[in-house]
Enzyme design. Structure first.
Site, PDB file in Angstrom:
ATOM      1  N   CYS A   1       0.864  -1.189   0.000  1.00  0.00           N
ATOM      2  CA  CYS A   1       0.000   0.000   0.000  1.00  0.00           C
ATOM      3  C   CYS A   1       0.897   1.233   0.000  1.00  0.00           C
ATOM      4  O   CYS A   1       1.975   1.214   0.593  1.00  0.00           O
ATOM      5  CB  CYS A   1      -0.889   0.001   1.247  1.00  0.00           C
TER       6      CYS A   1
ATOM      7  N   CYS B   1       0.906   1.350  10.262  1.00  0.00           N
ATOM      8  CA  CYS B   1       0.536   0.191   9.453  1.00  0.00           C
ATOM      9  C   CYS B   1       1.737  -0.489   8.812  1.00  0.00           C
ATOM     10  O   CYS B   1       2.556   0.155   8.154  1.00  0.00           O
ATOM     11  CB  CYS B   1      -0.446   0.628   8.376  1.00  0.00           C
TER      12      CYS B   1
ATOM     13  N   GLY C   1      -3.769  -2.442   1.304  1.00  0.00           N
ATOM     14  CA  GLY C   1      -4.238  -1.659   0.169  1.00  0.00           C
ATOM     15  C   GLY C   1      -5.352  -0.697   0.517  1.00  0.00           C
ATOM     16  O   GLY C   1      -6.043  -0.845   1.525  1.00  0.00           O
ATOM     17  N   GLU C   2      -5.485   0.323  -0.330  1.00  0.00           N
ATOM     18  CA  GLU C   2      -6.593   1.274  -0.222  1.00  0.00           C
ATOM     19  C   GLU C   2      -7.565   0.937  -1.350  1.00  0.00           C
ATOM     20  O   GLU C   2      -7.295   1.236  -2.523  1.00  0.00           O
ATOM     21  CB  GLU C   2      -6.041   2.710  -0.351  1.00  0.00           C
TER      22      GLU C   2
ATOM     23  N   SER D   1     -13.413  -0.805   3.611  1.00  0.00           N
ATOM     24  CA  SER D   1     -12.753   0.116   4.543  1.00  0.00           C
ATOM     25  C   SER D   1     -11.814   1.039   3.770  1.00  0.00           C
ATOM     26  O   SER D   1     -10.975   0.577   3.000  1.00  0.00           O
ATOM     27  CB  SER D   1     -11.957  -0.699   5.560  1.00  0.00           C
TER      28      SER D   1
ATOM     29  N   SER E   1     -11.453   5.042   8.080  1.00  0.00           N
ATOM     30  CA  SER E   1     -10.406   5.165   9.094  1.00  0.00           C
ATOM     31  C   SER E   1     -10.263   6.631   9.460  1.00  0.00           C
ATOM     32  O   SER E   1      -9.876   7.455   8.624  1.00  0.00           O
ATOM     33  CB  SER E   1      -9.077   4.641   8.546  1.00  0.00           C
ATOM     34  N   LEU E   2     -10.575   6.965  10.702  1.00  0.00           N
ATOM     35  CA  LEU E   2     -10.507   8.361  11.138  1.00  0.00           C
ATOM     36  C   LEU E   2      -9.269   8.575  12.010  1.00  0.00           C
ATOM     37  O   LEU E   2      -8.394   9.379  11.686  1.00  0.00           O
ATOM     38  CB  LEU E   2     -11.786   8.712  11.912  1.00  0.00           C
TER      39      LEU E   2
ATOM     40  N   ASN F   1      -1.944  -2.397  18.774  1.00  0.00           N
ATOM     41  CA  ASN F   1      -0.875  -3.317  19.162  1.00  0.00           C
ATOM     42  C   ASN F   1       0.379  -2.458  19.246  1.00  0.00           C
ATOM     43  O   ASN F   1       0.625  -1.653  18.356  1.00  0.00           O
ATOM     44  CB  ASN F   1      -0.671  -4.395  18.091  1.00  0.00           C
TER      45      ASN F   1
ATOM     46  N   CYS G   1      -2.425  -6.108   9.542  1.00  0.00           N
ATOM     47  CA  CYS G   1      -2.236  -6.450   8.140  1.00  0.00           C
ATOM     48  C   CYS G   1      -0.808  -6.155   7.698  1.00  0.00           C
ATOM     49  O   CYS G   1      -0.179  -5.220   8.142  1.00  0.00           O
ATOM     50  CB  CYS G   1      -3.253  -5.742   7.259  1.00  0.00           C
TER      51      CYS G   1
HETATM   52  S1  SF4 Z   1      -3.984   1.339   7.078  1.00  0.00           S
HETATM   53 FE1  SF4 Z   1      -4.825   0.718   5.086  1.00  0.00          FE
HETATM   54  S2  SF4 Z   1      -4.654   2.599   3.820  1.00  0.00           S
HETATM   55 FE2  SF4 Z   1      -3.284   2.909   5.588  1.00  0.00          FE
HETATM   56  S3  SF4 Z   1      -1.280   2.172   4.884  1.00  0.00           S
HETATM   57 FE3  SF4 Z   1      -2.301   0.423   5.890  1.00  0.00          FE
HETATM   58  S4  SF4 Z   1      -3.304  -0.700   4.230  1.00  0.00           S
HETATM   59 FE4  SF4 Z   1      -2.804   1.355   3.463  1.00  0.00          FE
END
Ligand code: SF4
Length: 346
Positions: free
Chosen positions: A113, A120, A163-164, A195, A218-219, A294, A337
């Site tokens: 991403c 993340c 991913g977005e 999401s 996601s806020l 986490n 993720c």
């Molecule tokens: S939280 Fe979602 S949008 Fe943000 S970097 Fe991680 S995978 Fe990408």
């Protein structure tokens, strides 16, 4: 000659392909049903197709799905994480979570991403490429096949892995529509959640599609400076615009929008910030999902104490915001993720 992968083609596309090959239209539906409803990957098993046709198709097309290269199962048996690899060597994660309401799966929409969210793991190596609708569907089928072996199935889907999804809009929409089709999994749109980090123009676009999927935004912060630090995309699509687009989505679909809010000790979890969050979402068809983080050692970020989590939750609740706190699942198997994939990239 490279064979064309037909996994992920819609009925319309398959029908056009068979007609272009000089075959009658109905062969398109037969192939779709073998491939999706019965999970067949080999044309030789499509018994209601003439043998010569099966051979001909096998010389032109292929039904290609990813291989599993790694798997982690949590000690409590509730979470399983799979690293799946496509034919070009690109790997993605898909997760099965056994929830009280059924089997929920989390699907990746991109390999890696490039949104750069500070908390993340998926973004650490940037984005390799978008996934096709077929590659998202193949993640779903992989887990569904595993569940079928024990007489179960996928009940709900969240597009919330790496991913977005709204920057891979056409492929994601095609995937969602395929999930719903009677010749595929026949899933209700209400059992699907997308999401997003807040790609404002595409939230409006999604609202106009007339597919009532659940939207999760996601806020993670109730004001712009902090949100920009946690999520760089906020500089392009500021928080107020994101929330306004979320409100529009709720009004258009009559679905309650969920705002995800990672709670980080001493960063975004004080009562003043809870007040700001209430002000921001007041009067909306919305709920807040609090996710105690986490720990992220490199940044010195920690999970808030139970008292702080309860105080934040209690404030929202007393001010008429529907709020949940996400139960921790699969902590022992690195459920955030991107972590399993990163381990293999190293
Ligand atoms: S939280 Fe979602 S949008 Fe943000 S970097 Fe991680 S995978 Fe990408």
């Amino acid at each position: 000659m490279e064979l064309e992968n037909i996994f992920g083609k819609t009925l319309l596309e398959l029908t056009e392909m068979v007609v272009a090959s000089g075959l009658p239209k109905f062969r398109g539906r037969q192939i779709a049903e073998w491939m999706y409803k019965k999970g067949v990957r080999d044309f030789s098993q499509m018994k209601n197709l003439p043998r010569e046709l099966r051979e001909r198709l096998a010389n032109e097309w292929v039904i290609s799905r990813p291989n599993k290269v790694d798997e982690l199962n949590s000690a409590d048996g509730k979470t399983s994480k799979f690293l799946l690899e496509f034919s070009d060597g690109v790997g993605v994660e898909a997760v099965l979570m056994r929830q009280p309401y059924g089997n929920s799966i989390c699907i990746s929409s991109q390999a890696g991403c490039n949104m750069g969210c500070a908390f993340c793991a998926s973004t650490l190596h940037g984005m390799v490429r978008n996934l096709t609708a077929g590659e998202m569907l193949a993640q779903t089928f992989y887990i569904n096949d595993r569940l079928r072996e024990i007489g179960e199935k996928v009940d709900t889907i969240v597009i919330m892995g790496s991913g977005e999804p709204l920057t891979n809009y056409d492929n994601v929409l095609k995937y969602i529509r395929l999930l719903h089709e009677d010749y595929c999994l026949g899933m209700s749109y209400r059992s699907i959640t997308l999401s997003t980090s807040g790609i404002v123009p595409n939230i409006y676009r999604l609202a106009a599609e007339e597919i009532p999927i659940n939207l999760s935004i996601s806020l993670h912060a109730p004001e712009n400076n902090l949100r920009s630090m946690l999520m760089p995309i906020n500089k392009k699509y500021p928080m107020d615009d994101v929330v306004k687009a979320g409100e529009d989505y709720g009004n258009a679909t009559h679905r309650r929008v969920t705002y995800e809010y990672i709670l980080i000790d001493g960063v975004n979890d004080n009562i003043k910030q809870a007040q700001e969050l209430v002000e921001l979402l007041k009067g909306q068809l919305a709920s807040v999902n609090l996710i105690p983080i986490n720990p992220v050692a490199e940044r010195g970020w920690n999970r808030p104490s139970s008292e702080r989590i309860n105080a934040f939750e209690g404030y929202l609740s007393r001010h008429h915001i529907t709020v949940t706190v996400r139960r921790e699942m699969g902590k022992d198997i690195q459920a955030a993720c991107g972590q399993l994939r990163n381990r293999h990239l190293k």
